[in-house]
Design an enzyme around this catalytic site. Sequence first.
Site, mmCIF file in Angstrom:
data_model
loop_
_atom_site.group_PDB
_atom_site.id
_atom_site.type_symbol
_atom_site.label_atom_id
_atom_site.label_comp_id
_atom_site.label_asym_id
_atom_site.label_seq_id
_atom_site.Cartn_x
_atom_site.Cartn_y
_atom_site.Cartn_z
ATOM 1 N N SER A 62 0.604 -1.204 -0.003
ATOM 2 C CA SER A 62 -0.496 0.069 -0.167
ATOM 3 C C SER A 62 1.008 1.250 0.315
ATOM 4 O O SER A 62 1.924 1.601 0.381
ATOM 5 C CB SER A 62 -0.789 0.471 1.240
HETATM 6 N N1 SAH Z 1 -1.461 -4.211 3.571
HETATM 7 C C1 SAH Z 1 -0.861 -5.456 2.959
HETATM 8 C C2 SAH Z 1 -1.697 -4.655 1.303
HETATM 9 C C3 SAH Z 1 -0.855 -5.691 0.750
HETATM 10 S S1 SAH Z 1 -2.556 -5.520 -0.734
HETATM 11 C C4 SAH Z 1 1.068 -4.359 2.246
HETATM 12 O O1 SAH Z 1 1.476 -3.085 3.453
HETATM 13 O O2 SAH Z 1 1.481 -4.673 1.878
HETATM 14 C C5 SAH Z 1 -3.978 -6.235 -0.881
HETATM 15 C C6 SAH Z 1 -3.213 -7.528 -0.291
HETATM 16 O O3 SAH Z 1 -4.786 -7.901 0.553
HETATM 17 C C7 SAH Z 1 -2.787 -8.591 -1.313
HETATM 18 O O4 SAH Z 1 -0.963 -9.252 -0.877
HETATM 19 C C8 SAH Z 1 -3.945 -10.100 -1.342
HETATM 20 O O5 SAH Z 1 -3.404 -10.932 -2.159
HETATM 21 C C9 SAH Z 1 -4.405 -9.874 -0.304
HETATM 22 N N2 SAH Z 1 -5.990 -10.558 -0.475
HETATM 23 C C10 SAH Z 1 -7.165 -10.352 -1.092
HETATM 24 N N3 SAH Z 1 -8.360 -10.966 -0.823
HETATM 25 C C11 SAH Z 1 -8.154 -11.181 0.433
HETATM 26 C C12 SAH Z 1 -8.527 -12.344 1.295
HETATM 27 N N4 SAH Z 1 -9.677 -12.640 0.626
HETATM 28 N N5 SAH Z 1 -8.453 -12.581 1.853
HETATM 29 C C13 SAH Z 1 -6.895 -12.380 2.675
HETATM 30 N N6 SAH Z 1 -6.133 -12.042 1.564
HETATM 31 C C14 SAH Z 1 -6.571 -10.738 0.768
#
Ligand code: SAH
Length: 211
Positions: A63
């Site tokens: 993010s």
């Molecule tokens: N908090 C993270 C943001 C990553 S982007 C950071 O700081 O890097 C969002 C993430 O949500 C991705 O890695 C994606 O694989 C995950 N995601 C999407 N749908 C999901 C679900 N149903 N359960 C768990 N993770 C999920």
Amino acid sequence: MDNIKHRGLRKRLVQQLAHKGNFDPKVMEAMLRVPRHLFIEPSFLRYAYQDMAFPIGCGQTISQPFTVAAQTSLLEVAPRMKVLEIGTGSGYQSAVLCDMGANLFSIERHLPLHEQSKQLLEQLTYRPRLYYADGYIGLPTIAPFDRILITAAAPEIPQQLLKQLGDGGIMVVPVGEGKDQEMIKIRRCGDQFQTENHGAFSFVPMLKGRE
Ligand code: SAH
């Protein structure tokens, strides 16, 4: 691993963020401490302290710092709160929450991201409980949570997760299916849910099941 140059870049980033929004000072302090450059590919170091999202593999992104500052500020985190995060991804947001003293549970649906973030967070001596699972289901056996943070775009407010929010708890979730989402903050007061809209953000989608 984390040198004076990184700390200088981090300070500049946090100063820039402070000009862009009115964020919780405790979030800013945590972002000053967490070495964001370790959460992205070492060869892309120069992007680590710019206010932008960046690819982390599996088609996902870390993010944008502005988004982390905004979501975490809305979450009103205090030490020892039980916090559920959906979307561990790189683990950066998880590190910020742990740094603020949260008792963190975080779920990721991509196995390589789950494994990488687990290793890195351990190295940094943060101690979240990390799960390779579908975040839509949450952690019903560990609920209720004081705070729930969703870091992927949900097509609508996930009702199963709302049930896992304790009384007085707060959920922060980006809602919407298009390019942009609305940042929704929900506060639970007994059986009532008060909802606020905090404007447009852009996230990768929240998907069902594990990869
Ligand atoms: N908090 C993270 C943001 C990553 S982007 C950071 O700081 O890097 C969002 C993430 O949500 C991705 O890695 C994606 O694989 C995950 N995601 C999407 N749908 C999901 C679900 N149903 N359960 C768990 N993770 C999920």
